[in-house]
Design a protein around this motif. Structure first.
Motif, mmCIF file in Angstrom:
data_model
loop_
_atom_site.group_PDB
_atom_site.id
_atom_site.type_symbol
_atom_site.label_atom_id
_atom_site.label_comp_id
_atom_site.label_asym_id
_atom_site.label_seq_id
_atom_site.Cartn_x
_atom_site.Cartn_y
_atom_site.Cartn_z
ATOM 1 N N ASN A 43 0.794 -1.227 0.000
ATOM 2 C CA ASN A 43 0.000 0.000 0.000
ATOM 3 C C ASN A 43 0.828 1.278 0.000
ATOM 4 O O ASN A 43 0.269 2.372 -0.063
ATOM 5 N N GLN A 89 2.504 2.777 -2.136
ATOM 6 C CA GLN A 89 2.399 3.664 -3.300
ATOM 7 C C GLN A 89 1.136 4.526 -3.276
ATOM 8 O O GLN A 89 1.033 5.503 -4.007
ATOM 9 N N PHE A 90 0.208 4.161 -2.430
ATOM 10 C CA PHE A 90 -1.009 4.964 -2.326
ATOM 11 C C PHE A 90 -1.000 5.858 -1.092
ATOM 12 O O PHE A 90 -1.961 6.549 -0.818
ATOM 13 N N TYR A 91 0.086 5.783 -0.370
ATOM 14 C CA TYR A 91 0.103 6.530 0.884
ATOM 15 C C TYR A 91 0.187 8.030 0.633
ATOM 16 O O TYR A 91 0.879 8.500 -0.260
ATOM 17 N N ARG A 92 -0.556 8.759 1.444
ATOM 18 C CA ARG A 92 -0.495 10.220 1.396
ATOM 19 C C ARG A 92 0.025 10.686 2.743
ATOM 20 O O ARG A 92 -0.580 10.414 3.762
#
Lengths: 355, 355
Positions: free
Chosen positions: B349, B351-354
């Motif tokens: 996950n 790569q989707f972390y903000r």
DNA sequence: CTGAAAGCGCTTACAG
DNA sequence: CTGAAAGCGCTTACAG
């Protein structure tokens, strides 16, 4: 009275002064309105570039007493669709923030079990004068019909929670489903021995329509393929969603697979599985499901659910409205695809979670 | 020209009309300025309440050509403190959003290895005219001295990333450390058999000053206590942070504990542990550490690090500035403690972390 | 094609 | 203690 002449001006006034025109003319070229000779237009544009002029949004909104109308079309909140309370919440939060700037948000709620209610509302929306749309495209074909009309009317629309294939939307804001399944598999894997067994359970009346469940399943399976994990994957589709039906399906399933070490439920109905495990006093098994909902959290606390995957539903609503605002008011570009983070909720961090 | 008399007025004008005073007087009571008789003040306040008057923030900021100055005091970004790039990023994002409203943000960077640099900057800040402060109180005593002076000058301040004991800050925005350790233990627990072994590693030159590392450790231990897990916990403090020193410490440690099933590193230096494990070709062990940093992510991708705990450093900066803005400009109350979510980052996950 | 004036909802001196 | 006027940086008719 405030500015002495030594102070440097800026804004339309200064541009007008330099171009030797009135501010009205400057305004015309800023907004690309007709009625300006090519020559003065060019002069003004050059000055704007030179000054790196940034319009004052506040003044603009204040002067142009115009209100913008946004329409929101999302599922109604019910016991069965508690999920949608969160996006709605985010929408209302955004609404409060930008009401100041003359934005009005009109909300339309359709029945997730009734396509026609969706269609009727799209018609209703198109009858009103709207400047932008926020849409949860739960029914694919009907949504496509709607967005096509929006395209024709040049009304920008934002999609949340699930996407539509190659549409000209302003943007999509929501999960990337494959990866959430993939991640779930990683987590499940900690509990699965070599040659172990895992169950995938889809619980939905519309499994075939709801392709998003299948995307998660694909991701889940892909993980084990990619890692050459030897294991048995048993999959069960449960199409009766009332608890009694689910329980009886589970009873059979678990009897046949007493050796399952982990269970992956592809949506928020993990709650029914947790409840059944508790009531049947089943041995501990790693359980993963979806969504930060009250009932789910109860079982998370009790340790029956190990992990909940959650993708900031509230933020989806918030960002959706803000994307329209940014595009329509601030005239800035917005990201075409804004994938939400894939959050892992456990007993230990749920209390700090922000939707 | 735009309003015909039939249209209902609102705002100061309408209040003034109803109270039979000028808008100047209305403005005075709205801002609690002196020079209004008790009687008219009362009348006006009643009307305000009756109308549920909400001032137009845009008009207010536009008219009062005043700028507000915020000072930001945070650690400088360096190779060793890459972490602070994220909060800074959030601060700059907030800055861009509210520049429109006449907010200026002045940034001051201190050296995390040099208390004096911190003290010097606080002095410098206090010499300028500021309306609010955003502070990372890395040095406790020195920070307390500074906030005390802010209190006296009635300058509100926001704390990020770590808190100060019972200070009169506007708010604290950051992690709740104990729980992040507790959560880490839950994750580690999946890899630890009964009577198994886990290592806790603190890597820091200032372990004793940096009580926040110890809070995480406490949380980590508490989990196993609470769950009556039988296991051996081995703890090691490594005070030389260069890689060579860490590697030699680890070599000894791992030789003595070849049976460790999981390792918990209490900060972002997990990267050194990952590197050592890779270079020494150590058998797979579950590794948990902190922070979404480039080097950490590389090892996460490689599978050497299993979980990174992250607490939205960028958002801490963003929210910190916005809290000042909301308080000072919008005059709304802000939450006293805004604990960041405890995010679990994995290979699947990240790569989707903000942030 | 262009300009002058009024207005958005406030705040800020200044005058009395 | 209070009011009248100018101004913030824009937009909007209207007139020419």
């Amino acid at each position: 009275m405030k500015k002495d002449s030594a102070v440097e001006l800026s804004g339309v006034k200064e541009i007008a002064r330099r171009a030797n025109v009135s501010i009205g003319t400057v305004d015309r070229v800023i907004h690309n309105r007709s009625g300006v000779s090519e020559k003065t237009k060019q002069i003004i544009q050059d000055i704007i570039k030179e000054l790196d002029y940034q319009p004052n949004i506040m003044a603009r909104r204040l002067a142009s007493n115009k209100v913008l109308n946004f329409a929101v079309l999302i599922p109604a909140v019910s016991d069965e669709t508690e999920f949608w309370a969160a996006p709605l919440n985010g929408i209302e939060q955004a609404e409060n923030e930008i009401r100041q700037y003359g934005i009005k948000v009109e909300k339309y709620y359709f029945d997730l079990n009734d396509k026609q209610s969706f269609v009727n509302l799209t018609k209703q929306i198109l009858k009103t004068a709207i400047d932008g749309v926020l849409l949860a495209p739960s029914f694919i074909d009907e949504s496509l019909a709607f967005t096509k009309q929006c395209d024709q009317l040049k009304i920008p629309y934002v999609l949340i929670n699930s996407d539509l294939p190659k549409q000209d939307s302003l943007c999509y804001i929501g999960p990337e489903l494959f990866h959430s399944g993939y991640l779930s598999a990683h987590l499940a894997n900690y509990a699965i021995k070599d040659n172990g067994k895992v169950l995938i359970i889809n619980i939905s009346r519309e499994i075939d329509n709801h392709h998003h469940l299948l995307r998660k399943e694909e991701g889940f399976r892909a993980y084990f393929d990619d890692h050459d994990k030897k294991l048995t994957i048993v999959k069960d589709d449960i199409r009766q969603t009332d608890y009694a039906s689910v329980a009886s399906s589970l009873k059979e399933l678990l009897k046949a697979h007493t050796d399952a070490e982990a269970i992956f439920v592809t949506n928020s109905r993990v709650v029914s599985v947790a409840r059944y495990l508790q009531e049947s006093d089943h041995q501990k098994v790693l359980l993963i499901g979806y969504d930060y909902l009250k009932d789910n959290l109860a079982y998370l606390k009790d340790g029956l659910i190990d992990f909940l995957i959650c993708q900031k539903p509230q933020e989806q609503g918030y960002k959706g409205i803000m994307a329209l605002y940014q595009n329509l008011v601030l005239k800035v570009d917005v990201e075409k695809n804004y994938f939400m983070p894939i959050d892992i909720i456990t007993k230990e961090n749920y209390q700090f979670y922000r939707n």
